[in-house]
Design a protein around this motif. Structure first.
Motif, PDB file in Angstrom:
ATOM      1  N   ALA A 410       0.861  -1.186   0.000  1.00  0.00           N
ATOM      2  CA  ALA A 410       0.000   0.000   0.000  1.00  0.00           C
ATOM      3  C   ALA A 410       0.896   1.235   0.000  1.00  0.00           C
ATOM      4  O   ALA A 410       1.795   1.361   0.825  1.00  0.00           O
ATOM      5  CB  ALA A 410      -0.897  -0.008   1.232  1.00  0.00           C
ATOM      6  N   THR A 411       0.688   2.112  -0.933  1.00  0.00           N
ATOM      7  CA  THR A 411       1.531   3.304  -1.050  1.00  0.00           C
ATOM      8  C   THR A 411       0.685   4.551  -0.868  1.00  0.00           C
ATOM      9  O   THR A 411      -0.472   4.611  -1.296  1.00  0.00           O
ATOM     10  CB  THR A 411       2.224   3.347  -2.424  1.00  0.00           C
ATOM     11  N   GLY A 412       1.294   5.534  -0.199  1.00  0.00           N
ATOM     12  CA  GLY A 412       0.622   6.805  -0.006  1.00  0.00           C
ATOM     13  C   GLY A 412       1.005   7.802  -1.078  1.00  0.00           C
ATOM     14  O   GLY A 412       1.746   7.497  -2.024  1.00  0.00           O
ATOM     15  N   ALA A 413       0.532   9.030  -0.915  1.00  0.00           N
ATOM     16  CA  ALA A 413       0.847  10.093  -1.875  1.00  0.00           C
ATOM     17  C   ALA A 413       2.348  10.352  -1.876  1.00  0.00           C
ATOM     18  O   ALA A 413       2.980  10.462  -0.827  1.00  0.00           O
ATOM     19  CB  ALA A 413       0.086  11.360  -1.502  1.00  0.00           C
ATOM     20  N   GLY A 414       2.921  10.441  -3.056  1.00  0.00           N
ATOM     21  CA  GLY A 414       4.342  10.734  -3.189  1.00  0.00           C
ATOM     22  C   GLY A 414       5.248   9.550  -2.910  1.00  0.00           C
ATOM     23  O   GLY A 414       6.465   9.701  -2.878  1.00  0.00           O
ATOM     24  N   GLU A 415       4.686   8.334  -2.722  1.00  0.00           N
ATOM     25  CA  GLU A 415       5.487   7.148  -2.404  1.00  0.00           C
ATOM     26  C   GLU A 415       5.570   6.231  -3.613  1.00  0.00           C
ATOM     27  O   GLU A 415       4.577   5.995  -4.298  1.00  0.00           O
ATOM     28  CB  GLU A 415       4.878   6.393  -1.222  1.00  0.00           C
ATOM     29  N   LEU A 416       6.772   5.726  -3.857  1.00  0.00           N
ATOM     30  CA  LEU A 416       7.006   4.798  -4.956  1.00  0.00           C
ATOM     31  C   LEU A 416       7.544   3.496  -4.372  1.00  0.00           C
ATOM     32  O   LEU A 416       8.520   3.500  -3.618  1.00  0.00           O
ATOM     33  CB  LEU A 416       8.008   5.378  -5.954  1.00  0.00           C
ATOM     34  N   ALA A 417       6.905   2.372  -4.698  1.00  0.00           N
ATOM     35  CA  ALA A 417       7.316   1.063  -4.188  1.00  0.00           C
ATOM     36  C   ALA A 417       8.043   0.283  -5.274  1.00  0.00           C
ATOM     37  O   ALA A 417       7.567   0.189  -6.414  1.00  0.00           O
ATOM     38  CB  ALA A 417       6.110   0.284  -3.690  1.00  0.00           C
ATOM     39  N   VAL A 418       9.196  -0.289  -4.899  1.00  0.00           N
ATOM     40  CA  VAL A 418      10.013  -1.077  -5.812  1.00  0.00           C
ATOM     41  C   VAL A 418      10.410  -2.368  -5.096  1.00  0.00           C
ATOM     42  O   VAL A 418      10.725  -2.343  -3.905  1.00  0.00           O
ATOM     43  CB  VAL A 418      11.287  -0.322  -6.249  1.00  0.00           C
ATOM     44  N   SER A 419      10.398  -3.480  -5.814  1.00  0.00           N
ATOM     45  CA  SER A 419      10.856  -4.758  -5.259  1.00  0.00           C
ATOM     46  C   SER A 419      11.941  -5.329  -6.153  1.00  0.00           C
ATOM     47  O   SER A 419      11.870  -5.219  -7.383  1.00  0.00           O
ATOM     48  CB  SER A 419       9.699  -5.761  -5.152  1.00  0.00           C
ATOM     49  N   PHE A 420      12.951  -5.928  -5.527  1.00  0.00           N
ATOM     50  CA  PHE A 420      14.018  -6.608  -6.259  1.00  0.00           C
ATOM     51  C   PHE A 420      14.019  -8.069  -5.812  1.00  0.00           C
ATOM     52  O   PHE A 420      14.249  -8.371  -4.642  1.00  0.00           O
ATOM     53  CB  PHE A 420      15.380  -5.975  -5.972  1.00  0.00           C
ATOM     54  N   LEU A 421      13.776  -8.979  -6.747  1.00  0.00           N
ATOM     55  CA  LEU A 421      13.687 -10.395  -6.423  1.00  0.00           C
ATOM     56  C   LEU A 421      14.642 -11.197  -7.296  1.00  0.00           C
ATOM     57  O   LEU A 421      14.683 -11.014  -8.512  1.00  0.00           O
ATOM     58  CB  LEU A 421      12.263 -10.912  -6.652  1.00  0.00           C
ATOM     59  N   PRO A 422      15.436 -12.097  -6.695  1.00  0.00           N
ATOM     60  CA  PRO A 422      16.276 -12.997  -7.500  1.00  0.00           C
ATOM     61  C   PRO A 422      15.421 -14.060  -8.164  1.00  0.00           C
ATOM     62  O   PRO A 422      14.461 -14.565  -7.585  1.00  0.00           O
ATOM     63  CB  PRO A 422      17.222 -13.615  -6.450  1.00  0.00           C
ATOM     64  N   GLN A 489       8.664  11.233  -3.172  1.00  0.00           N
ATOM     65  CA  GLN A 489       9.103  11.779  -1.892  1.00  0.00           C
ATOM     66  C   GLN A 489       9.567  10.668  -0.947  1.00  0.00           C
ATOM     67  O   GLN A 489      10.320  10.924  -0.019  1.00  0.00           O
ATOM     68  CB  GLN A 489       7.968  12.565  -1.241  1.00  0.00           C
ATOM     69  N   ARG A 490       9.055   9.468  -1.188  1.00  0.00           N
ATOM     70  CA  ARG A 490       9.476   8.309  -0.392  1.00  0.00           C
ATOM     71  C   ARG A 490       9.659   7.126  -1.320  1.00  0.00           C
ATOM     72  O   ARG A 490       8.826   6.864  -2.181  1.00  0.00           O
ATOM     73  CB  ARG A 490       8.443   7.973   0.681  1.00  0.00           C
ATOM     74  N   LEU A 491      10.772   6.413  -1.103  1.00  0.00           N
ATOM     75  CA  LEU A 491      11.080   5.228  -1.901  1.00  0.00           C
ATOM     76  C   LEU A 491      10.966   4.010  -0.987  1.00  0.00           C
ATOM     77  O   LEU A 491      11.704   3.872  -0.010  1.00  0.00           O
ATOM     78  CB  LEU A 491      12.486   5.340  -2.487  1.00  0.00           C
ATOM     79  N   SER A 492      10.014   3.146  -1.286  1.00  0.00           N
ATOM     80  CA  SER A 492       9.780   1.940  -0.482  1.00  0.00           C
ATOM     81  C   SER A 492      10.334   0.743  -1.249  1.00  0.00           C
ATOM     82  O   SER A 492       9.882   0.435  -2.346  1.00  0.00           O
ATOM     83  CB  SER A 492       8.278   1.769  -0.232  1.00  0.00           C
ATOM     84  N   ILE A 493      11.336   0.072  -0.656  1.00  0.00           N
ATOM     85  CA  ILE A 493      12.092  -0.946  -1.378  1.00  0.00           C
ATOM     86  C   ILE A 493      11.984  -2.291  -0.649  1.00  0.00           C
ATOM     87  O   ILE A 493      12.215  -2.373   0.564  1.00  0.00           O
ATOM     88  CB  ILE A 493      13.580  -0.556  -1.496  1.00  0.00           C
ATOM     89  N   ALA A 494      11.646  -3.336  -1.385  1.00  0.00           N
ATOM     90  CA  ALA A 494      11.770  -4.708  -0.896  1.00  0.00           C
ATOM     91  C   ALA A 494      13.015  -5.295  -1.555  1.00  0.00           C
ATOM     92  O   ALA A 494      13.048  -5.470  -2.776  1.00  0.00           O
ATOM     93  CB  ALA A 494      10.530  -5.527  -1.248  1.00  0.00           C
ATOM     94  N   ALA A 495      14.044  -5.561  -0.752  1.00  0.00           N
ATOM     95  CA  ALA A 495      15.348  -5.947  -1.304  1.00  0.00           C
ATOM     96  C   ALA A 495      15.721  -7.333  -0.809  1.00  0.00           C
ATOM     97  O   ALA A 495      15.887  -7.548   0.392  1.00  0.00           O
ATOM     98  CB  ALA A 495      16.412  -4.940  -0.886  1.00  0.00           C
TER      99      ALA A 495
END
Length: 726
Positions: A410-422, A489-495
């Motif tokens: 779930a992302t809010g205003a100005g938030e970008l979600a990115v996931s990196f999966l092998p 404004q916010r970078l949400s990362i699943a690494a």
């Protein structure tokens, strides 16, 4: 047994001197029964009782010495037993003694000619080339007495060893053709073993293209499971050398290892399967077979062949598995285990021997170790027709260390979600947007990305600023989506994988650090614990400990006091020089904010063996203290101010475990940070959080401010800290 033998021989043997060899013959017969039944321990005890008097330790003088023929029969049985137990060094030594015994026979015994040819092979296997050549010359002379085909075939096989030892494939090709012609004409059952031997010999001589023709000549259906297993492993090794691996062949090799009859030279099969599975992109199965292989290394090195060429060949095979396995571990975030294999690789490269117990219980993590134990219990266990012979293959292929694909955040205003999966040796970037998800495979293989992450971390820790590498990784991971990131404004990362230890804030994108103009939060993909009792019981708990006399911290007390001051110094907030009881009491108070300044000793993927260091230097076990039924449901921020307190950013991290207890945001560091810099980051973060910023924004502001100070400008001082959420 003596009494039974006396009853059997009663009235037949009256002379005690004649009774002794008859008893020994009887025991050798019992050895054969036990050996054929697979009871090698019992077979060995019968052989001990059947030992010729002059070969006993010490030699027996109360009985007449055994004849040369009897010594040969006994040594042949010993050699069979050693070979079945995979003690090839001892077996070869027995064959050499057999050769000496055969030379004493006068006239030569045609029925025992195989003893001589086996001794020739043993001499070359052990590196005793002069002895082998002498025995081969003798065999050539006496073989002229017996022109029969079986004798000539045995001699032709013995003549294969000199060109093999000298690595002369041309000479070997002519001699193997001669042996195969004799076998086809007179002993068809030897054709397949000779093709198999030739293929392995060409691999040893580094001529795999010559081995292919012999593979094609092997029968489509083997006569037994043992032969099929041998064929499968030879085919697999040749295909690996030719870089042409058939997935079905690898799966069949795994299935065959589930059979008791196919269990000969298991270590070689596991090594070949590990390499094959890695090249096929089967990360989980390759990890398990690799662990089972490494667990046999101690015994393999402790029993290296006496022949220096053979010993070097075994080391080469082991090293050929260790190097790609180390890269696989590093690419999947098992950095400690990768370092252990790198050290082992260096030891073996320099010829160091290991004890038989070395690495017997080795595993990159408890989870992988437990899966390897389950698979090992199925290795070679199918022996009856109704047994599940496919259980080992399923156990290996069913293991997957890759975390499940994270749910759409779930992302809010100005938030970008990115996931990196092998995935299958590559890294996938998933952008989570309002219109759905877009996935893209990164250009570099996972192993290359892992190497760059290690180089970056190493350079930063050494207090250098690897600007080109920071920019290269920034462009690799985010360059194609830089426009979207520029507006976030916010970078949400699943690494996951190698990126779990990457300091994202230090990356450079568009000539600026990634932390500039935005906050960064790392999602652990852990499920946040129940929030039924979400109201905190206390406002603040700040614990600190210098960590005993071994390696004391300089400023934990000053840091703790500064943090408490950010919240108005509430009563009971400060817990100086804590021990386990103090920590448990602080957790049970369910504070809204928890800050711990001290030494952390985290082991990757093994929180049960990780600990904090208390005031007297005693270990405070993390796995036991931060565990259910304890709840942190009312805790919105946990700040772990200590060396390596982040461990890893995936679900195996301490942050992930704290999320499971109900904690909100967790701030931790990826590496040891200078005490004064850690204090500056912690104080500014808490000031922002107490002033109304959320934890992610407060940490980002603190990192930018600390990085602006000339003495803390190097990323070593500020880039280690990351904010984690569930």
């Amino acid at each position: 047994m003596h009494e039974e033998a006396r009853v059997i021989t009663a009235g037949i043997v009256d002379d005690a001197n004649n009774l002794a060899p008859i008893l020994r013959d009887l025991r050798r017969m019992l050895f054969t029964v036990a050996f054929d039944a697979g009871s090698y321990g019992l077979a060995g005890r019968f052989l001990e009782l059947a030992c010729p008097p002059q070969l006993s330790t010490p030699p027996r003088t109360d009985l007449p010495p055994a004849s040369t023929e009897e010594r040969i029969r006994w040594r042949s049985a010993m050699a069979r037993l050693f070979e079945a137990q995979e003690n090839l060094e001892a077996a070869h030594a027995e064959h050499l003694h057999l050769g000496d015994d055969y030379l004493e026979l006068s006239p030569p015994d045609r029925g025992l000619f195989p003893v001589l040819t086996n001794a020739i092979g043993a001499a070359y296997e052990l590196g005793d080339y002069a002895v082998g050549a002498s025995l081969l010359e003798h065999a050539g002379r006496i073989a002229k007495l017996w022109p029969e085909a079986d004798i000539q075939l045995q001699l032709a096989i013995a003549r294969l060893y000199p060109p093999l030892a000298a690595a002369e494939p041309e000479d070997f090709a002519g001699r193997i053709a001669e042996a195969l012609d004799l076998a086809r004409a007179h002993e068809p059952g030897m054709v397949a073993p000779l093709h198999r031997f030739a293929a392995l010999s060409y691999l040893q001589m580094e001529a795999p293209w010559r081995a292919v023709a012999h593979l094609d000549a092997l029968p489509a259906e083997a006569a037994s499971l043992r032969e099929e297993a041998s064929d499968a492993m030879v085919r697999l090794q040749v295909r690996i050398a030719m870089d042409d691996i058939d997935p079905a062949l690898a799966e069949r090799g795994l299935a065959l290892l589930g059979h008791e009859a196919a269990g000969y030279a298991v270590w070689g099969s596991l090594g070949a399967l590990t390499i094959a599975l890695m090249r096929l992109g089967r990360t989980g199965p390759a990890l398990l077979t690799g662990v089972l292989f490494v667990r046999r290394i101690g015994a393999l090195i402790a029993t290296l062949p006496r022949n220096p060429l053979k010993a070097r060949e075994r080391r080469r095979i082991i090293l050929s598995v260790l190097e790609p396995l180390r890269s696989l571990l590093a690419a999947n975030d098992y950095m400690q285990a990768a370092g252990e294999l790198e050290s082992l690789h260096a030891l073996l490269t320099h010829g160091v021997r290991l004890s038989g117990d070395s690495y017997r219980n080795w595993a990159p993590s408890p989870r992988v170790g437990a899966a390897a134990e389950r698979a090992a219990a199925l290795l070679g266990q199918a022996s009856e027709p109704g047994d599940d012979s496919d259980a080992f293959r399923r156990a290996i292929l069913g293991f997957d260390p890759v975390p499940p694909r994270p749910p759409r955040p779930a992302t809010g205003a100005g938030e970008l979600a990115v996931s990196f999966l092998p995935d299958a040796g590559r890294l996938i970037r998933i952008m989570h947007g309002p219109q759905g998800e877009t996935a893209q495979m990164l250009d570099l293989p996972l192993e290359d990305i892992a190497r760059r992450v290690r180089q970056l971390n190493s350079a930063i820790r050494l207090d250098t600023d690897p600007v080109p590498l920071r920019a290269e990784l920034g462009a690799l991971l985010f360059g194609p989506v830089s426009e979207a990131i520029r507006d976030a404004q916010r970078l949400s990362i699943a690494a996951f994988g190698p990126l779990a230890t990457l300091p994202f804030a230090a990356l450079i994108l568009d000539s600026r650090p990634l932390i500039s103009g935005r906050s960064i939060v790392i999602r652990t993909n852990a499920e946040r614990g129940a929030r039924d009792a979400a109201t905190p019981g206390a406002a603040l708990r700040v614990l600190h400990a210098r960590g005993g006399d071994g390696d004391p911290l300089d400023e934990p007390a000053a840091e703790a006091a500064a943090v408490a001051a950010c919240y108005g110094d509430p009563p009971l907030a400060l817990v100086p020089e804590f021990d386990r009881r103090d920590l448990e009491a602080a957790l049970d108070a369910r504070p809204a904010v928890l800050h711990i300044a001290g030494h952390f000793r985290l082991k990757e993927d093994d929180l049960a063996s990780s600990f904090l260091i208390g005031s007297a230097g005693e270990p405070v076990p993390i796995g036991a203290v931060f565990a259910p039924p304890r709840s942190l449901a009312g805790t919105e921020l946990v700040f772990l101010s200590g060396c390596d307190s982040a461990g890893h950013g995936g679900g195996r991290s301490l942050a992930g475990q704290l999320h499971g207890l109900g904690a909100g945001s967790v701030i931790a560091s990826l590496w040891p940070v200078d005490d004064s810099a850690a204090r500056a980051v912690a104080e500014d973060t808490h000031a922002g959080f107490a002033g109304g910023l959320d934890a992610t924004e407060a940490l980002a502001r603190a990192m930018r401010r600390v990085a602006a100070l000339p003495r803390f400008a190097a990323p070593r001082h500020w880039a280690a800290f990351q904010c984690y959420t569930a």
